[in-house]
Every structure is written in structure tokens, then in C-alpha cells.
Design a protein around this motif. Structure first.
Motif, PDB file in Angstrom:
ATOM      1  N   PHE A  90       0.808  -1.213   0.000  1.00  0.00           N
ATOM      2  CA  PHE A  90       0.000   0.000   0.000  1.00  0.00           C
ATOM      3  C   PHE A  90       0.842   1.264   0.000  1.00  0.00           C
ATOM      4  N   VAL A  91       2.002   1.237   0.648  1.00  0.00           N
ATOM      5  CA  VAL A  91       2.883   2.408   0.622  1.00  0.00           C
ATOM      6  C   VAL A  91       3.486   2.578  -0.773  1.00  0.00           C
ATOM      7  N   LEU A  92       3.870   1.481  -1.393  1.00  0.00           N
ATOM      8  CA  LEU A  92       4.461   1.565  -2.731  1.00  0.00           C
ATOM      9  C   LEU A  92       3.466   2.066  -3.783  1.00  0.00           C
ATOM     10  N   PHE A  93       2.207   1.673  -3.637  1.00  0.00           N
ATOM     11  CA  PHE A  93       1.213   2.001  -4.659  1.00  0.00           C
ATOM     12  C   PHE A  93       0.144   2.966  -4.151  1.00  0.00           C
ATOM     13  N   ARG A  94       0.484   3.755  -3.153  1.00  0.00           N
ATOM     14  CA  ARG A  94      -0.519   4.639  -2.564  1.00  0.00           C
ATOM     15  C   ARG A  94      -0.928   5.759  -3.509  1.00  0.00           C
ATOM     16  N   ARG A  95      -2.112   6.245  -3.255  1.00  0.00           N
ATOM     17  CA  ARG A  95      -2.691   7.348  -4.013  1.00  0.00           C
ATOM     18  C   ARG A  95      -1.947   8.630  -3.653  1.00  0.00           C
ATOM     19  N   PRO A  96      -1.681   9.491  -4.630  1.00  0.00           N
ATOM     20  CA  PRO A  96      -1.004  10.757  -4.327  1.00  0.00           C
ATOM     21  C   PRO A  96      -1.913  11.686  -3.513  1.00  0.00           C
ATOM     22  N   THR A  97      -1.299  12.618  -2.831  1.00  0.00           N
ATOM     23  CA  THR A  97      -2.060  13.570  -2.036  1.00  0.00           C
ATOM     24  C   THR A  97      -1.478  14.967  -2.177  1.00  0.00           C
ATOM     25  N   GLU A  98      -2.339  15.942  -2.031  1.00  0.00           N
ATOM     26  CA  GLU A  98      -1.865  17.322  -2.004  1.00  0.00           C
ATOM     27  C   GLU A  98      -1.755  17.821  -0.568  1.00  0.00           C
ATOM     28  N   ARG A  99      -2.324  17.072   0.378  1.00  0.00           N
ATOM     29  CA  ARG A  99      -2.328  17.468   1.784  1.00  0.00           C
ATOM     30  C   ARG A  99      -1.549  16.433   2.597  1.00  0.00           C
ATOM     31  N   ILE A 100      -0.292  16.724   2.828  1.00  0.00           N
ATOM     32  CA  ILE A 100       0.536  15.853   3.662  1.00  0.00           C
ATOM     33  C   ILE A 100       1.319  16.734   4.628  1.00  0.00           C
ATOM     34  N   SER A 101       1.483  16.264   5.835  1.00  0.00           N
ATOM     35  CA  SER A 101       2.225  17.034   6.819  1.00  0.00           C
ATOM     36  C   SER A 101       3.696  17.103   6.413  1.00  0.00           C
ATOM     37  N   GLN A 146      -6.597  -4.622  12.590  1.00  0.00           N
ATOM     38  CA  GLN A 146      -5.699  -3.744  11.834  1.00  0.00           C
ATOM     39  C   GLN A 146      -5.570  -4.163  10.373  1.00  0.00           C
ATOM     40  N   ILE A 147      -5.631  -5.445  10.086  1.00  0.00           N
ATOM     41  CA  ILE A 147      -5.613  -5.888   8.685  1.00  0.00           C
ATOM     42  C   ILE A 147      -6.876  -5.408   7.976  1.00  0.00           C
ATOM     43  N   SER A 148      -8.017  -5.524   8.642  1.00  0.00           N
ATOM     44  CA  SER A 148      -9.276  -5.050   8.042  1.00  0.00           C
ATOM     45  C   SER A 148      -9.194  -3.568   7.729  1.00  0.00           C
ATOM     46  N   GLY A 149      -8.650  -2.789   8.666  1.00  0.00           N
ATOM     47  CA  GLY A 149      -8.495  -1.353   8.428  1.00  0.00           C
ATOM     48  C   GLY A 149      -7.584  -1.067   7.247  1.00  0.00           C
ATOM     49  N   LYS A 150      -6.475  -1.789   7.149  1.00  0.00           N
ATOM     50  CA  LYS A 150      -5.540  -1.585   6.037  1.00  0.00           C
ATOM     51  C   LYS A 150      -6.170  -1.986   4.710  1.00  0.00           C
ATOM     52  N   LEU A 151      -6.862  -3.113   4.691  1.00  0.00           N
ATOM     53  CA  LEU A 151      -7.481  -3.564   3.443  1.00  0.00           C
ATOM     54  C   LEU A 151      -8.576  -2.608   2.994  1.00  0.00           C
ATOM     55  N   PHE A 152      -9.224  -1.959   3.933  1.00  0.00           N
ATOM     56  CA  PHE A 152     -10.240  -0.984   3.557  1.00  0.00           C
ATOM     57  C   PHE A 152      -9.590   0.292   3.032  1.00  0.00           C
ATOM     58  N   LEU A 153      -8.497   0.730   3.642  1.00  0.00           N
ATOM     59  CA  LEU A 153      -7.807   1.935   3.164  1.00  0.00           C
ATOM     60  C   LEU A 153      -7.125   1.713   1.817  1.00  0.00           C
ATOM     61  N   ARG A 154      -6.570   0.530   1.640  1.00  0.00           N
ATOM     62  CA  ARG A 154      -5.816   0.195   0.434  1.00  0.00           C
ATOM     63  C   ARG A 154      -4.848   1.320   0.041  1.00  0.00           C
ATOM     64  N   ARG A 155      -5.042   1.913  -1.108  1.00  0.00           N
ATOM     65  CA  ARG A 155      -4.097   2.898  -1.643  1.00  0.00           C
ATOM     66  C   ARG A 155      -4.119   4.226  -0.887  1.00  0.00           C
ATOM     67  N   SER A 156      -5.006   4.372   0.079  1.00  0.00           N
ATOM     68  CA  SER A 156      -5.025   5.587   0.887  1.00  0.00           C
ATOM     69  C   SER A 156      -4.132   5.458   2.123  1.00  0.00           C
ATOM     70  N   PHE A 157      -3.519   4.285   2.310  1.00  0.00           N
ATOM     71  CA  PHE A 157      -2.660   4.031   3.468  1.00  0.00           C
ATOM     72  C   PHE A 157      -1.369   4.832   3.353  1.00  0.00           C
ATOM     73  N   GLY A 158      -0.919   5.354   4.464  1.00  0.00           N
ATOM     74  CA  GLY A 158       0.359   6.052   4.507  1.00  0.00           C
ATOM     75  C   GLY A 158       0.908   6.017   5.917  1.00  0.00           C
ATOM     76  N   ALA A 209      -1.572  12.538   6.240  1.00  0.00           N
ATOM     77  CA  ALA A 209      -1.901  12.992   4.889  1.00  0.00           C
ATOM     78  C   ALA A 209      -3.384  12.764   4.663  1.00  0.00           C
ATOM     79  N   ASN A 210      -3.943  13.464   3.700  1.00  0.00           N
ATOM     80  CA  ASN A 210      -5.338  13.259   3.325  1.00  0.00           C
ATOM     81  C   ASN A 210      -5.374  12.643   1.938  1.00  0.00           C
ATOM     82  N   ARG A 211      -5.680  11.365   1.887  1.00  0.00           N
ATOM     83  CA  ARG A 211      -5.822  10.656   0.615  1.00  0.00           C
ATOM     84  C   ARG A 211      -7.266  10.219   0.432  1.00  0.00           C
ATOM     85  N   GLY A 212      -8.173  10.956   1.048  1.00  0.00           N
ATOM     86  CA  GLY A 212      -9.593  10.628   0.977  1.00  0.00           C
ATOM     87  C   GLY A 212     -10.097  10.170   2.338  1.00  0.00           C
ATOM     88  N   ILE A 213     -11.332  10.507   2.630  1.00  0.00           N
ATOM     89  CA  ILE A 213     -11.927  10.180   3.922  1.00  0.00           C
ATOM     90  C   ILE A 213     -12.691   8.867   3.797  1.00  0.00           C
TER      91      ILE A 213
END
Length: 167
Positions: free
Chosen positions: A15-26, A70-82, A86-90
Motif C-alpha cells: 500500500f505504501v508503494l502504490f498509494r494514491r497521491p495527495t496534495e495534503r501531507i504534513s 488492523q488488517i481489516s483497516g488496512k485492506l479498507f484503506l488500500r491505496r489511501s494508506f500512509g 496525509a489526506n488521501r480521501g476520507i
């Protein structure tokens, strides 16, 4: 238990390698240091000679439950994981209906279970430092995400951060 850990850790890498880009990251160094501390501190725990067989089934149940959460949370976030805030979608569905940070909630249950199986003062201190950083990390994430009106609405729908009824 090993297959759960394999899924949990492999999903992070993917998920980190293929994450969605963001314009809002700390870009705050402190936020990144908190993320690193919270992520890596638990890797410093050491095996303990002390074993409490009476609580071992509860400890194993907590570790298993925590990993599933935690696996369920990660699988739901998928490409929004970081790692850093950051904001990669709510996300509002799945585990995110119950708590705002289900991945961290899963880690909390896992860490409590591990500490029960490997009790020592050193491990307690390591987890205390890691969880101090994790709470501050949650605050940093919510500070950044609260700039989004969708997240502010989500805050009214999902009250709890980690454990319903507690925090």
C-alpha cells in the motif's frame, strides 16, 4: 498467527508503494518523527522469561483480534494508506464506522496481548513510549484531516478514535 502477521506487514509495503497521491501531507518534522516512533518502537520489545500461563489464552485472543482489526483497516484503506499524516480521501465505511483509527486500535489490542505474553519492565517502557507517540500521531493526523469539511462531518458521525466508549 504467522499468516496474519505476514498479511499485515506485506499489505503495508504494497500500500505504501502504490498509494494514491495527495496534495495534503504534513511536512512537519515532528509529525514524521512521531510516525516513525509509533511504528518502530514495538519492534524493540524483547522476549521475556516470565510467562503467565493462566492469561495466555486471553493474550493470544487479543493478538489475533488486534491483527484482524488492523488488517481489516488496512485492506479498507488500500491505496489511501500512509505512514505520515496525509489526506488521501476520507473513509467512513468498514471498521471506520466504529472508530476513526481502526489500524491503530488493532495495534493497541495486539500490543496488549504481546505484553501479556512477554511481560517485563523494559517491554512496558517500550510500549509506553510507542503509545505516547501513537496518541500524538493521532492528534497530528486529525489536525491535518480536520482541514477537510468531509472529515469534520465524519467526526460528528464516528465519535471514538480507538476504543468505543473509552477514547
Amino acid at each position: 498467527m504467522a499468516p496474519l502477521v505476514l498479511i499485515a506487514e506485506t499489505s503495508i509495503a504494497l500500500f505504501v508503494l502504490f498509494r494514491r497521491p495527495t496534495e495534503r501531507i504534513s511536512m512537519r518534522l515532528g509529525d514524521w518523527l512521531l510516525a516513525a516512533t509509533a511504528t518502530y518502537a514495538p519492534l524493540l520489545i524483547i522476549p521475556s522469561e516470565e510467562i503467565w500461563p493462566a492469561i495466555e489464552p486471553l493474550a493470544v485472543a487479543l493478538v489475533t483480534f488486534g491483527n484482524v482489526v488492523q488488517i481489516s483497516g488496512k485492506l479498507f484503506l488500500r491505496r489511501s494508506f500512509g505512514i505520515a499524516p496525509a489526506n488521501r480521501g476520507i473513509k467512513r465505511d468498514g471498521m471506520y464506522r466504529f472508530v476513526r483509527h481502526p489500524i491503530y486500535a488493532g495495534y493497541l489490542f495486539t500490543h496488549i496481548g504481546i505484553l501479556m505474553v512477554m511481560p517485563s519492565l523494559v517491554n512496558l517502557v517500550i510500549y509506553a513510549i510507542g503509545w505516547w507517540a501513537q496518541i500524538l500521531r493521532i492528534d497530528a493526523e486529525e489536525r491535518l484531516l480536520s482541514q477537510d469539511p468531509d472529515y469534520r462531518e465524519y467526526l460528528t458521525q464516528t465519535r471514538w478514535r480507538l476504543v468505543p466508549g473509552l477514547y
